[in-house]
Design a protein around this motif. Structure first.
Motif, PDB file in Angstrom:
ATOM      1  N   ILE A   1       0.824  -1.212   0.000  1.00 40.43           N
ATOM      2  CA  ILE A   1       0.000   0.000   0.000  1.00 40.43           C
ATOM      3  C   ILE A   1       0.859   1.264   0.000  1.00 40.43           C
ATOM      4  CG2 ILE A   1      -1.963  -1.103   1.131  1.00 40.43           C
ATOM      5  CD1 ILE A   1      -1.030   0.111   3.757  1.00 40.43           C
ATOM      6  N   GLY A   2       2.149   1.136  -0.146  1.00 43.66           N
ATOM      7  CA  GLY A   2       3.025   2.303  -0.234  1.00 43.66           C
ATOM      8  C   GLY A   2       3.135   3.055   1.076  1.00 43.66           C
ATOM      9  N   LEU A   3       2.873   4.353   1.030  1.00 36.32           N
ATOM     10  CA  LEU A   3       3.056   5.226   2.188  1.00 36.32           C
ATOM     11  C   LEU A   3       1.790   5.421   3.001  1.00 36.32           C
ATOM     12  CD1 LEU A   3       5.255   8.005   0.517  1.00 36.32           C
ATOM     13  CD2 LEU A   3       6.036   6.074   1.906  1.00 36.32           C
ATOM     14  N   GLU A   4       0.800   4.573   2.806  1.00 37.67           N
ATOM     15  CA  GLU A   4      -0.480   4.740   3.489  1.00 37.67           C
ATOM     16  C   GLU A   4      -0.325   4.677   5.009  1.00 37.67           C
ATOM     17  OE1 GLU A   4      -4.326   5.687   3.872  1.00 37.67           O
ATOM     18  OE2 GLU A   4      -3.216   5.588   1.974  1.00 37.67           O
ATOM     19  N   ASN A   5       0.515   3.752   5.503  1.00 33.71           N
ATOM     20  CA  ASN A   5       0.726   3.655   6.952  1.00 33.71           C
ATOM     21  C   ASN A   5       1.364   4.910   7.519  1.00 33.71           C
ATOM     22  OD1 ASN A   5      -0.346   1.050   7.410  1.00 33.71           O
ATOM     23  ND2 ASN A   5       1.524   0.100   6.645  1.00 33.71           N
ATOM     24  N   PHE A   6       2.252   5.530   6.756  1.00 38.21           N
ATOM     25  CA  PHE A   6       2.901   6.752   7.218  1.00 38.21           C
ATOM     26  C   PHE A   6       1.925   7.923   7.228  1.00 38.21           C
ATOM     27  CE2 PHE A   6       6.260   4.008   5.685  1.00 38.21           C
ATOM     28  CZ  PHE A   6       7.222   4.128   6.671  1.00 38.21           C
ATOM     29  N   ARG A   7       0.999   7.956   6.254  1.00 37.36           N
ATOM     30  CA  ARG A   7      -0.035   8.997   6.274  1.00 37.36           C
ATOM     31  C   ARG A   7      -0.942   8.829   7.494  1.00 37.36           C
ATOM     32  NH1 ARG A   7      -0.445   7.295   0.728  1.00 37.36           N
ATOM     33  NH2 ARG A   7       0.682   8.731  -0.666  1.00 37.36           N
ATOM     34  N   ARG A   8      -1.266   7.591   7.787  1.00 37.96           N
ATOM     35  CA  ARG A   8      -2.075   7.326   8.978  1.00 37.96           C
ATOM     36  C   ARG A   8      -1.324   7.737  10.245  1.00 37.96           C
ATOM     37  NH1 ARG A   8      -3.813   1.266  11.125  1.00 37.96           N
ATOM     38  NH2 ARG A   8      -4.591   1.951  13.166  1.00 37.96           N
ATOM     39  N   LEU A   9      -0.031   7.517  10.239  1.00 38.67           N
ATOM     40  CA  LEU A   9       0.781   7.855  11.405  1.00 38.67           C
ATOM     41  C   LEU A   9       0.749   9.354  11.689  1.00 38.67           C
ATOM     42  CD1 LEU A   9       2.614   6.056  13.247  1.00 38.67           C
ATOM     43  CD2 LEU A   9       4.549   6.967  11.970  1.00 38.67           C
ATOM     44  N   LEU A  10       0.784  10.153  10.630  1.00 41.83           N
ATOM     45  CA  LEU A  10       0.798  11.605  10.802  1.00 41.83           C
ATOM     46  C   LEU A  10      -0.494  12.128  11.416  1.00 41.83           C
ATOM     47  CD1 LEU A  10       2.504  12.697   7.452  1.00 41.83           C
ATOM     48  CD2 LEU A  10       3.527  12.634   9.734  1.00 41.83           C
TER      49      LEU A  10
END
Length: 294
Positions: free
Chosen positions: A51-60
């Motif tokens: 899913i690419g950077l989706e987890n990092f977007r959620r983290l923010l």
């Protein structure tokens, strides 16, 4: 013996350790890094979905993450200065040639050998509403209802920090004690002639010569404070209202309670970068000419 065999021999001795580290450290770390870019949760029998950077977007946008990161930084700011300064004072006290001084050294070091599980349970009893601390406060008439050490968001994190400090004092005291015993007594005698006596001699002589040990303890205690878990798990489990939840506990909660493996790996990656920064700081201090090589 050929030159290539001489060069190959040291690596052959290192090979067993490298294989074990590769299977238990390097490969899991790389796999966790890969999982942070995937969705791998709930049904772990299914392969990870990229899913690419989706987890990092959620983290923010994750308020709990920012709360745990703030708690971890507060832990660093609150614990590290005390564990750098207080053990040095204890080491100076037990570095005296007095009868029975070895018993004092053993007494100060005893909390280090006590299991964190046992220590956490014991301190939880001390912090209880009817525990020893509140009974003493009531006996001194400082409070009638006692202090909610572990049940109030204002006190929970600092109560856990006190246990970390209590456990670490003896360990870092021993490190300082080794440094103090390597300082020649002639330096203190020369300092006394110049008027540097009493506690002033420690400021003029001890502290400058102990600087490498101060840097070492600062970095080690900072890394340990970043990875704190047992105290939180045993005493508060991150509560109340996430007031004592740290990054490591949030990783544990996400991975093993919520089964969000990939998101836990993402949080772990952030914690890895934080610890890497502290480690690089340690290496940069180690390159200073006045520093010792550990």
């Amino acid at each position: 013996m050929p030159v290539y065999r001489q060069r190959l021999t040291p690596y052959l001795f290192l090979l067993p350790a490298l294989l074990i580290l590769g299977l238990t450290v390097f490969y899991p770390a790389l796999q966790a890094f890969y999982l942070s870019f995937t969705r791998y949760e709930y049904d772990i029998t299914q392969p990870p979905l990229w899913i690419g950077l989706e987890n990092f977007r959620r983290l923010l946008s994750d308020r709990v993450f920012w709360k745990t990161l703030t708690n971890t930084l507060i832990y660093l700011i609150g614990v590290v200065p005390i564990l750098v300064i207080a053990p040095l004072g204890l080491a100076i006290l037990v570095n005296q040639t007095l009868p029975g001084i070895r018993w004092f050294r053993a007494a100060y070091y005893t909390p280090v050998v006590i299991s964190m599980v046992v220590a956490g349970i014991a301190w939880r009893w001390l912090y209880a509403e009817t525990g020893l601390f509140n009974q003493l406060l009531r006996a001194l008439r400082l409070t009638q209802d006692g202090i909610p050490w572990l049940t109030s968001p204002n006190f929970a994190l600092f109560s856990v920090m006190a246990v970390t400090i209590w456990k670490g004092l003896g360990y870092y005291m021993v490190i300082y004690l080794a440094g103090l015993q390597s300082i020649p007594a002639d330096l203190y005698e020369a300092g006394a002639i110049d008027g540097s006596d009493g506690w002033r001699k420690h400021w003029d002589i001890t502290v400058p010569l102990m600087r490498p040990y101060l840097f070492l303890v600062a970095v080690i205690s900072a890394i340990s404070a970043t990875k704190v878990f047992e105290e939180v798990y045993i005493m508060t489990q991150g509560g109340p209202r996430n007031s004592s939840k740290t990054l490591v506990y949030y990783i544990y909660e996400s991975a093993f309670q919520d089964l969000e493996i990939s998101y836990a790996c993402t949080i772990g990656l952030v914690m890895f970068l934080l610890i890497l920064t502290l480690s690089l700081l340690r290496l940069s201090l180690n390159r200073q000419p006045a520093d010792l090589r550990f």
